[in-house]
Design a protein around this motif. Structure first.
Motif, PDB file in Angstrom:
ATOM      1  N   LEU A  14      57.948 -27.044  88.266  1.00  0.00           N
ATOM      2  CA  LEU A  14      57.518 -25.651  88.132  1.00  0.00           C
ATOM      3  C   LEU A  14      58.309 -24.920  87.061  1.00  0.00           C
ATOM      4  N   SER A  45      56.566 -17.624  87.112  1.00  0.00           N
ATOM      5  CA  SER A  45      55.871 -16.396  87.519  1.00  0.00           C
ATOM      6  C   SER A  45      56.229 -16.042  88.958  1.00  0.00           C
ATOM      7  N   ASP A  47      54.248 -15.027  91.332  1.00  0.00           N
ATOM      8  CA  ASP A  47      53.281 -15.600  92.279  1.00  0.00           C
ATOM      9  C   ASP A  47      53.586 -17.073  92.578  1.00  0.00           C
ATOM     10  N   THR A  48      53.934 -17.823  91.512  1.00  0.00           N
ATOM     11  CA  THR A  48      54.254 -19.248  91.690  1.00  0.00           C
ATOM     12  C   THR A  48      55.500 -19.409  92.549  1.00  0.00           C
ATOM     13  N   GLU A  51      54.708 -18.695  96.237  1.00  0.00           N
ATOM     14  CA  GLU A  51      53.980 -19.831  96.820  1.00  0.00           C
ATOM     15  C   GLU A  51      54.935 -20.989  97.127  1.00  0.00           C
TER      16      GLU A  51
END
Length: 564
Positions: A14, A45, A47-48, A51
């Motif tokens: 990631l 990010s 959002d990543t 998650e």
């Protein structure tokens, strides 16, 4: 633990090795968490990350991006505990309390929160950066204000009869502390939110406080009506106004230290049928942007404006309604030309900000120190550059023109809708057209449009009808980045954050000078100026719209359509 997270993110592909190294270095130099720095440098990010954290901790994710803290919930957990555990109560159902946490597996934190609140805790995972913003918002504003109000209601007893001696005198020494705390919290909250004005408004059986943020009024709180006299008296005491006089308007000033910086507040009290309304204009030097390069001029307009203020003599006029940023533009221009080699003098009503190296005079019309009287005195003080707060009448206009024609650079403001209308305004005052034509170098009209919040902006496609209303052809709209703000915590769910100047810059060219001498109408002057390359307010705003800086609503609200 943060190092483990970094390695796990790397193993999950990631982030890159380079991104991890940069984030670790930034963490070492600037502090903060590793994940926060990864997001800050753009290696990951938000959002990543959220998650990933939900998967890693095996807990449901809670996105705080558009979350508005509930004061009733934030009161359940003290601010120091919430900050220590990075935990924020976000919902409640029966005896279960949902808490967003940076580490939802922290058993000690969950047990402590359970003990403090008496609720069963359901942890949710949130990113540390989002939690910090939400905690700042919850505990520095809403919760603080709620706690203050609770403290007042518990500790303070104020008479409700406005005409009683106690109300007239304000509040007793014993009761002063809670009201002082409330008023200070109110001012701090306004400064933190970037408000320009605070409105404290009494009505027949209620009271409300509103802030003007980015030019728009927003209701913030409604203090209990029984505290009206105490709050108003405290504000008047701080502004050194006569608290016994409630029949006539009064003006004062407050100097207060807020968030480790000194803030000036210009205070105005106005008698209304239900008591005095108090408005405080916040003068925060930290918000004063006097860098011309950052005001938002288009390159061609900036070149024209810089050329005009570089002239050794002549007049530069800035026009626009109240609150359109004229003073900031003038201060920016003065800062650009203010050098040890020139004598700069200003006449202002009021002096909003103190500028080093500039001789600023506060106009006092009640004792005869008017703009025209100050200007006459300036001409005996060997000035190079003069700034007059506003040209209001023929006397001031005539002296300003005389100064501009006798080797001085004069900067001033007028209240007109656009740049060409300023010519007619000067002539209507009684200044001869030949004097206007020979003294004025440039006229600048401006407005302020709200900027789309960068945290929640989203792309937008405009319909053919909207493009037509904006006077944009499909070809002109091609390649544009139209956006709108969804609303989030960062922007108080408005979709906007900050404001941007929109400018109409009209240099007085030989062709326009001829039109002035012929007493041509504003529309004739505007037509020639556009032919010579002037960007109108609407066209300048459309450039900002196409670049994704503002919205269609702001463009239509703040600028008029071109009639050509």
């Amino acid at each position: 633990m943060q190092e483990d997270i970094g390695q796990l993110l790397l193993a999950a592909q990631l982030i890159s090795e380079d991104g991890l190294v940069k984030a670790s270095l930034q963490q070492k130099n600037m502090g903060g968490s590793l994940t926060g720095n990864l997001v800050k440098i753009g290696a990951l990010s938000e959002d990543t990350l959220l998650e990933f954290l939900a998967s890693h901790y095996g807990a449901p994710a809670f996105d705080l991006k558009n979350f508005v803290p509930d004061p009733a919930l934030t009161r359940l957990i003290p601010g120091d505990v919430a900050s220590r555990f990075m935990a924020l109560p976000v919902a409640r159902s029966g005896r279960r309390l949902v808490v967003a946490m940076a580490n939802p597996t922290n058993i000690f934190a969950i047990d402590d929160i359970k003990f403090i609140t008496g609720y069963e805790v359901e942890p949710r995972v949130a990113t540390e950066a989002a939690l910090k913003k939400a905690l700042d918002r919850a505990y520095d504003s809403a919760s603080t204000m709620a706690d203050v109000m609770k403290g007042i209601e518990d500790d303070l007893s104020v008479v409700e009869d406005d005409d009683s001696a106690e109300a007239e005198a304000g509040i007793s020494a014993a009761d002063e502390a809670p009201i002082v705390k409330l008023v200070n919290s109110l001012i701090a909250d306004a400064v933190r939110k970037g408000a320009s004005d605070i409105h404290v408004e009494p009505y027949e059986r209620s009271m409300r406080v509103r802030f003007r943020i980015d030019g728009v009024m927003q209701e913030m709180m409604a203090p209990p009506f029984k505290f009206k006299a105490a709050i108003l008296s405290r504000l008047k005491i701080m502004a050194e106004l006569d608290i016994a006089e409630r029949r006539v308007p009064q003006d004062g000033r407050i100097k207060i230290k807020v968030l480790n910086r000194t803030i000036d507040l210009r205070v105005s009290s106005l008698p209304t049928i239900f008591g005095e309304k108090i408005v405080m204009r916040i003068l925060d030097k930290a918000n004063l942007n006097i860098d011309l390069e950052k005001l938002g001029f288009e390159p061609a307009s900036m070149k024209e404006f810089l050329s005009a203020i570089a002239n050794p003599y002549g007049m530069v006029l800035v026009t626009g309604p109240t609150g359109s940023g004229k003073t900031t533009t003038l201060y920016s221009a003065l800062s650009r030309v203010n050098t040890p080699e020139v004598n700069v003098m200003t006449a202002e009503d009021p002096v909003e900000y103190n500028l080093d190296g500039i001789n600023q005079v506060l106009v006092h019309e009640d004792i005869g120190l008017t703009f025209s009287a100050a200007l006459k005195a300036f001409l005996r003080q060997d000035p190079n550059i003069i700034m007059v707060g506003e040209i209001r009448d023929l006397d001031t206009g005539s002296i300003a023109v005389k100064a501009a024609l006798t080797g001085h650079l004069v900067l001033s403001t007028l209240h007109t809708n656009d740049a060409p209308s300023a010519i007619g305004r000067m002539i209507d005052m009684g200044v001869e057209p030949f004097l206007v034509a020979s003294s004025v170098n440039l006229i600048l009209a401006q407005r302020l449009v709200r900027k789309v919040c960068s945290a929640c902006k989203t792309p937008l496609t405009l319909s053919a009808e909207v493009l037509h209303e904006l006077q944009l052809t499909p070809e002109q709209a091609a390649g544009a980045s139209f956006v709108e703000g969804r609303g989030c915590v960062d922007c108080n769910n408005t979709g906007y954050r900050g404001r941007q100047g929109v400018y109409e810059v009209m240099p007085i060219t030989p062709a326009i000078r001829e039109l002035v001498l012929e007493r041509a109408s504003a529309s004739e002057i505007k037509k020639v100026a556009i032919e010579q390359g002037m960007l109108t307010l609407r066209r300048d705003a459309l450039e900002k719209l196409k670049r994704g800086m503002t919205t269609v609503e702001e463009v239509l609200k703040e600028t008029a359509a071109d009639q050509f």
